[in-house]
Design a protein around this motif. Structure first.
Motif, PDB file in Angstrom:
ATOM      1  N   LYS A  60      39.718  52.452  38.066  1.00 58.36           N
ATOM      2  CA  LYS A  60      39.763  51.675  39.313  1.00 58.36           C
ATOM      3  C   LYS A  60      41.158  51.687  39.928  1.00 58.36           C
ATOM      4  O   LYS A  60      41.329  51.945  41.119  1.00 58.36           O
ATOM      5  N   THR A  61      42.160  51.383  39.088  1.00 56.27           N
ATOM      6  CA  THR A  61      43.540  51.369  39.589  1.00 56.27           C
ATOM      7  C   THR A  61      43.942  52.771  40.051  1.00 56.27           C
ATOM      8  O   THR A  61      44.602  52.937  41.078  1.00 56.27           O
ATOM      9  N   THR A  62      43.525  53.748  39.279  1.00 59.55           N
ATOM     10  CA  THR A  62      43.839  55.130  39.623  1.00 59.55           C
ATOM     11  C   THR A  62      43.286  55.465  41.022  1.00 59.55           C
ATOM     12  O   THR A  62      43.980  56.051  41.856  1.00 59.55           O
ATOM     13  N   LEU A 172      44.422  45.493  46.980  1.00 56.29           N
ATOM     14  CA  LEU A 172      44.734  44.445  46.005  1.00 56.29           C
ATOM     15  C   LEU A 172      44.222  44.861  44.642  1.00 56.29           C
ATOM     16  O   LEU A 172      43.033  45.148  44.480  1.00 56.29           O
ATOM     17  N   ASP A 173      45.118  44.899  43.660  1.00 52.52           N
ATOM     18  CA  ASP A 173      44.704  45.251  42.304  1.00 52.52           C
ATOM     19  C   ASP A 173      44.783  44.003  41.430  1.00 52.52           C
ATOM     20  O   ASP A 173      45.866  43.597  41.025  1.00 52.52           O
ATOM     21  N   GLU A 174      43.634  43.417  41.145  1.00 53.47           N
ATOM     22  CA  GLU A 174      43.545  42.194  40.349  1.00 53.47           C
ATOM     23  C   GLU A 174      44.625  41.198  40.747  1.00 53.47           C
ATOM     24  O   GLU A 174      45.422  40.772  39.901  1.00 53.47           O
ATOM     25  N   PRO A 175      44.653  40.816  42.018  1.00 49.37           N
ATOM     26  CA  PRO A 175      45.788  40.037  42.505  1.00 49.37           C
ATOM     27  C   PRO A 175      45.958  38.687  41.819  1.00 49.37           C
ATOM     28  O   PRO A 175      47.067  38.186  41.730  1.00 49.37           O
TER      29      PRO A 175
HETATM   30 MG   LIG Z   1      43.467  48.609  36.545  1.00 46.47          MG
END
Ligand SMILES: [Mg+2]
Ligand SMILES: Nc1ncnc2c1ncn2[C@@H]1O[C@H](COP(=O)(O)OP(=O)(O)OP(=O)(O)O)[C@@H](O)[C@H]1O
Length: 269
Positions: A60-62, A172-175
Motif C-alpha cells: 500500500k505504502t509502495t 495520507l499514509d496511516e495519518p
Molecule cells: Mg505501509
C-alpha cells in the motif's frame, strides 16, 4: 445488504478518461523475490476520497509512493492529472503518522512553513495559517511550541499544515496510526470538517477499517503480496456531510465493516 446504502464492484481495469489518478497494470517486480505489486488497476476521479486497505506488507505504502513520484514501478501505466508522477509537486501534500513538526517553530510557524516554501506573501500566510489552526480547534495554542502540545494537538497542527496549501492531491499514509483510539476518532472528525471545504482528491492508506468507512467515498481492498485490487466498495453512507459518530452508528457501517474485515483477514497469510 441494502443496495442503496452500499455497493460493491470488482476491481476491473479502468478506462482512460480524465482521471486524477489512473493506474493500469502497475506492477513492481524485484529480482530474486516475489513481485510486490502484481498489477494495480485503479481510476480515481478529481474530488474523490479513496481509502486503500489491505494486509500488512502488501504494498500500500509502495503504491502511494508511486503516486507521489517517490517510487518507481517496473511495468504498467500510472498518470497523475494526465501526466507522469513527479516528486515535489506543489499541488500535492503527503501526510504521515509521525507529525514531523519543527520543534523550534511555534504551531503557527509550523503551519506557515508550508506556505512559506510556496512564497505566499507574509500577511496572507499569517491569515491562512491562523484560520487553519482555528478550524482544527487550536487557535489558543498557535503560539506554543510542539513540546508544549499533546500528541493529538501536534497531529492537528500537522494536519493543518498539510491542508493549508489546499493541495489538489492529498496523500495520507496511516495519518492517525500513532494516536489512541479516542484521539483518532476526534482527528477523523477534524479531517472531515476540513474536507468539507476542500475540492481536491484524497488517497488515504489505513489499517483502520472504521476510519476508511467513515471518511472515504470508495474503499479499495488490496490483496496479499503480490498485490492487486481485490475489490472496490462504494461507500454510500452519506459520509461526506455526516459526523464520524453518526456514520459509525449506522447499521450499514457494521455490515460493511464485517465484510471488509473478512476480505482482509480472511485472506491474510
Ligand atoms: Mg505501509
Ligand atoms: N523497492 C523495493 N525493493 C524491495 N522491496 C521493497 C521495495 N519497496 C517495498 N518493498 C517491500 O515490499 C513490501 C510492501 O511494502 P509496503 O511498505 O508498501 O507495504 P504496506 O502495505 O504499506 O505495509 P504496512 O501495512 O505494514 O504499512 C514490503 O515487504 C517491503 O519491504
Amino acid at each position: 445488504m441494502n443496495a442503496t446504502e452500499l455497493s460493491v464492484s470488482r476491481g476491473t481495469a479502468p478506462d482512460s478518461g480524465e482521471s486524477m489518478i489512473l493506474a493500469q497494470g502497475v506492477r513492481l517486480s524485484v529480482p530474486g523475490a516475489p513481485d510486490i505489486l502484481a498489477g494495480i488497476d485503479l481510476s480515481v476521479e478529481e474530488g474523490e476520497f479513496i481509502a486503500i486497505v489491505g494486509p500488512s506488507g502488501c504494498g500500500k505504502t509502495t503504491f502511494l509512493n508511486m503516486i507521489a513520484g517517490l517510487a518507481t514501478f517496473t511495468s504498467g501505466h500510472l498518470t497523475i492529472a494526465g501526466g507522469a508522477p513527479k516528486a515535489g509537486r506543489r499541488d500535492t501534500a503527503y501526510g504521515l503518522a509521525r507529525d514531523a513538526l519543527l520543534p523550534w517553530r511555534t504551531a503557527q510557524q509550523n503551519v506557515e512553513l508550508a506556505l512559506q516554501v510556496r512564497h505566499v506573501a507574509p500577511e496572507e500566510m499569517h491569515r491562512r495559517a491562523a484560520e487553519m489552526l482555528e478550524r482544527v480547534g487550536l487557535a489558543d495554542a498557535a503560539q506554543r511550541f510542539p513540546a508544549q502540545l499533546s500528541h493529538g494537538m501536534r497531529q492537528r497542527v500537522a494536519l493543518a499544515r498539510t491542508l493549508v496549501t489546499e493541495p489538489r492531491l492529498l496523500l495520507l499514509d496511516e495519518p492517525f496510526a500513532a494516536l489512541d483510539a479516542q484521539t483518532r476518532i476526534r482527528m477523523q472528525e477534524h479531517l472531515k470538517l476540513l474536507l468539507m471545504r476542500y475540492s481536491g482528491t484524497t488517497v488515504m492508506v489505513t489499517h483502520d477499517i472504521g476510519e476508511a468507512i467513515a471518511l472515504a467515498d470508495r474503499i479499495v481492498v488490496f490483496g496479499n503480496r503480490p498485490a492487486a485490487v481485490r475489490v472496490i466498495h462504494e461507500v454510500r453512507l452519506g459520509s461526506r456531510d455526516r459526523k464520524v459518530s453518526e456514520v459509525r452508528a449506522d447499521p450499514a457501517f457494521g455490515k460493511l465493516f464485517e465484510r471488509l474485515w473478512e476480505e482482509i483477514e480472511g485472506h491474510a497469510s
